[in-house]
Write an enzyme that holds these catalytic residues in place. Structure first.
Site, PDB file in Angstrom:
ATOM      1  N   GLN A   1       3.261   2.474  -1.554  1.00  0.00           N
ATOM      2  CA  GLN A   1       3.691   3.100  -2.805  1.00  0.00           C
ATOM      3  C   GLN A   1       2.802   4.288  -3.171  1.00  0.00           C
ATOM      4  O   GLN A   1       3.211   5.189  -3.884  1.00  0.00           O
ATOM      5  CB  GLN A   1       3.684   2.046  -3.922  1.00  0.00           C
ATOM      6  CG  GLN A   1       3.790   2.571  -5.340  1.00  0.00           C
ATOM      7  CD  GLN A   1       2.462   2.462  -6.081  1.00  0.00           C
ATOM      8  OE1 GLN A   1       1.418   2.164  -5.503  1.00  0.00           O
ATOM      9  NE2 GLN A   1       2.511   2.710  -7.370  1.00  0.00           N
ATOM     10  N   ARG A   2       1.569   4.324  -2.647  1.00  0.00           N
ATOM     11  CA  ARG A   2       0.622   5.385  -3.031  1.00  0.00           C
ATOM     12  C   ARG A   2      -0.267   5.849  -1.872  1.00  0.00           C
ATOM     13  O   ARG A   2      -0.847   6.922  -1.941  1.00  0.00           O
ATOM     14  CB  ARG A   2      -0.266   4.885  -4.176  1.00  0.00           C
ATOM     15  CG  ARG A   2      -1.171   3.759  -3.767  1.00  0.00           C
ATOM     16  CD  ARG A   2      -1.627   2.875  -4.920  1.00  0.00           C
ATOM     17  NE  ARG A   2      -2.357   1.699  -4.417  1.00  0.00           N
ATOM     18  CZ  ARG A   2      -1.771   0.620  -3.928  1.00  0.00           C
ATOM     19  NH1 ARG A   2      -0.459   0.556  -3.864  1.00  0.00           N
ATOM     20  NH2 ARG A   2      -2.476  -0.392  -3.485  1.00  0.00           N
TER      21      ARG A   2
ATOM     22  N   ASN B   1       0.816  -1.222   0.000  1.00  0.00           N
ATOM     23  CA  ASN B   1       0.000   0.000   0.000  1.00  0.00           C
ATOM     24  C   ASN B   1       0.847   1.268   0.000  1.00  0.00           C
ATOM     25  O   ASN B   1       0.414   2.324  -0.471  1.00  0.00           O
ATOM     26  CB  ASN B   1      -0.905   0.050   1.237  1.00  0.00           C
ATOM     27  CG  ASN B   1      -1.861  -1.110   1.363  1.00  0.00           C
ATOM     28  OD1 ASN B   1      -2.188  -1.523   2.462  1.00  0.00           O
ATOM     29  ND2 ASN B   1      -2.301  -1.670   0.247  1.00  0.00           N
TER      30      ASN B   1
ATOM     31  N   CYS C   1      -5.037 -16.860  -9.921  1.00  0.00           N
ATOM     32  CA  CYS C   1      -4.735 -15.475 -10.306  1.00  0.00           C
ATOM     33  C   CYS C   1      -4.076 -14.826  -9.096  1.00  0.00           C
ATOM     34  O   CYS C   1      -3.398 -15.503  -8.330  1.00  0.00           O
ATOM     35  CB  CYS C   1      -6.000 -14.735 -10.748  1.00  0.00           C
ATOM     36  SG  CYS C   1      -7.279 -14.641  -9.483  1.00  0.00           S
TER      37      CYS C   1
ATOM     38  N   CYS D   1      -6.966  -1.866  -9.508  1.00  0.00           N
ATOM     39  CA  CYS D   1      -5.604  -1.335  -9.418  1.00  0.00           C
ATOM     40  C   CYS D   1      -4.630  -2.405  -8.942  1.00  0.00           C
ATOM     41  O   CYS D   1      -3.475  -2.437  -9.352  1.00  0.00           O
ATOM     42  CB  CYS D   1      -5.571  -0.134  -8.482  1.00  0.00           C
ATOM     43  SG  CYS D   1      -6.382   1.322  -9.157  1.00  0.00           S
TER      44      CYS D   1
END
Length: 383
Positions: free
Chosen positions: A76-77, A74, A341, A192
Site C-alpha cells: 500500500q505504501r 506493505n 493485540c 504505523c
C-alpha cells in the site's frame, strides 16, 4: 574526498546530465554523489522512496539494513516492492530493484537486525545515515551510533497524516536526543502498523528526507540541521521548529555520561512492557484455539484500538490499551484471561499494567492476532 580521482563514464554523464547542467550542482556535485556512501536503515515506507531516489541520483555506494520480509500489507505504501517480492527478504528485493534501476552503483545488503552489538561496525565507512525506522529503540540506537561514529543522521518519521524530517549530528549540530531527551512511555505512541498511515505520506516525507541526504553529501543549499520540518497531509500545512542543543544531552551535553551503546529496549521501557517474557505467561495460537474448541472457561480481551477491531477481530471483548486500568473491573480474576493485540506488544503492556492492580491470571497471546490469522484462520485479512 579527492574529486580528481572520481571519473564518470560517458554513459553516466548522459544519465546524470539533468544534474550536471544545474549551476549550483554541476559535475562536482555529481562526482561527490558517486564518491559517497549512504546507509539506509529500513526498507519500508520511508526507505522505499529514499532508496529509489538515492540510486537514481547516482550515490556510489548504498547500504541497506533490514531483517523483515515483504508482506502484501506493505504494498500500500512501500513502492519499492511488487507482488512478486512477497515472502522475500526486503533487503534482497530492494537490492535487486535499485540495481536494476542503476547498474552504476554499488549496493550492500545487511539482512539482519540493527543492534548495539553490530551498529558501530556496520556504520563504519559511511558518510550519511538515513533513518527510516518506525520504533523508538532503533531511533535512539541510530542516533547514538551516528554521534559516536561522527556521521550525520538524516531522520524522518511518519504517522497517519503527519510526517517529520530533520538532519542530526551535522557539523556539530543538534542530534535526536536534543529533540527527544526521553522516549514516550511504552505503548503510548502506536506504530504505523498499529495506527495506520496514508499510503502517499511516506513517498512525500521519504523524498524530502532524500533531498536532505543529497544536500549533506554535495554541500549545496541549507540543510535542516538544528531544525525540525513537520508536514500535515490532511490540511496541507507545514511548520519548521528550531532544535536547540540540550546541555544535559548524555552524549554531547556539558557533562556527557554515555560513552557506549546501551540496551535501547530497556532505555525505552520495553523490557518492563514486553521483553521480560519470563514475567508474562504466554499461550501460542494452537493451544489458544484448543482452549476455544474445548469450551474452556476463559475470558478473551482485545486491547487494540476500535478502528483495528472493526477491520478484523476474533470475537474478543474490546478494551483498548489506554483504558484497561480504568476498566479493570470488567476483567475477571477467577478464570484465565487471554489478552491480545496485533503482534503481542500492547497486550504485554496491558498485562504489566493490570498485574500492578493485583491480577495474576493474565496470559498473553503469543504473536497476537497476526499469528492467529496466519496459523489458524488465513481467511481473515491481515491489516
Amino acid at each position: 574526498m579527492n574529486l580528481e580521482e572520481v571519473k564518470l563514464t560517458k554513459e553516466e554523464l548522459a544519465r546524470y546530465s539533468r544534474h550536471i547542467i544545474i549551476p549550483e550542482f554541476g559535475l562536482e556535485g555529481q562526482k561527490k554523489l558517486k564518491a559517497s556512501k549512504v546507509l539506509v536503515i529500513g526498507t519500508g515506507g520511508l526507505g522505499s522512496p529514499a532508496l529509489l531516489y538515492l540510486a537514481a541520483a547516482g550515490v556510489g555506494t548504498i547500504g541497506i539494513i533490514d531483517f523483515d520480509i515483504v508482506d502484501d500489507s506493505n504494498l500500500q505504501r512501500q513502492v519499492l516492492f511488487t507482488v512478486n517480492d512477497i515472502g522475500k527478504p526486503k533487503v534482497l528485493a530492494a537490492k535487486a530493484r535499485i540495481e536494476a534501476l542503476n547498474p552504476y552503483i554499488n549496493v550492500i545488503a545487511y539482512n539482519e537486525r540493527l543492534t548495539s552489538e553490530n551498529a558501530l561496525e556496520i556504520f563504519k565507512g559511511y558518510d550519511v545515515v538515513a533513518d527510516g525506522t518506525d520504533n523508538f529503540p532503533t531511533r535512539y540506537l541510530v542516533n547514538d551510533a551516528c554521534v559516536m561514529s561522527g556521521i550525520p543522521n538524516v531522520y524522518a518519521s511518519i504517522y497517519r497524516f503527519d510526517g517529520q524530517v530533520s538532519v542530526f549530528n551535522y557539523k556539530g549540530g543538534a542530534n535526536y536526543r536534543d529533540l527527544y531527551p526521553e522516549p514516550p512511555p511504552p505503548g503510548l505512541v502506536p506504530s504505523c502498523a498499529e495506527g495506520g498511515v496514508l499510503g502517499i505520506l511516506p513517498g512525500i516525507i521519504g523524498s524530502l528526507q532524500t533531498n536532505e541526504v543529497i544536500k549533506v553529501l554535495t554541500g549545496i543549499g541549507e540543510t535542516l540541521s538544528n531544525r525540525l520540518f513537520t508536514f500535515d497531509a490532511l490540511n496541507f500545512s507545514t511548520k519548521i521548529f528550531k532544535v536547540l542543543k540540550d546541555p544535559d544531552n548524555p552524549l554531547t551535553g556539558t557533562n556527557p555520561t554515555q560513552t557506549k551503546l546501551i540496551d535501547y529496549e530497556f532505555f525505552c521501557g520495553i523490557p518492563q512492557a514486553a521483553a521480560e517474557k519470563a514475567e508474562i505467561k504466554e499461550i501460542d495460537v494452537h493451544e489458544f484455539k484448543k482452549w476455544l474448541d474445548e469450551g474452556k472457561e476463559i475470558q478473551v480481551i482485545d486491547v487494540r484500538e476500535p478502528h483495528e477491531y472493526e477491520l478484523v477481530n476474533i470475537g474478543a471483548e474490546l478494551i483498548p490499551l489506554n483504558t484497561v486500568v480504568q476498566n479493570a473491573s470488567k476483567i475477571r480474576k477467577d478464570i484465565p484471561v487471554v489478552l491480545h493485540c496485533k503482534g503481542g506488544v500492547r497486550s504485554a503492556n496491558a498485562i504489566n499494567a493490570l498485574t500492578e492492580q493485583g491480577f495474576d491470571n493474565l496470559i498473553n497471546l503469543k504473536g497476537g492476532i497476526v499469528a492467529y490469522i496466519k496459523e489458524i484462520d488465513p481467511s481473515l485479512p491481515i491489516y
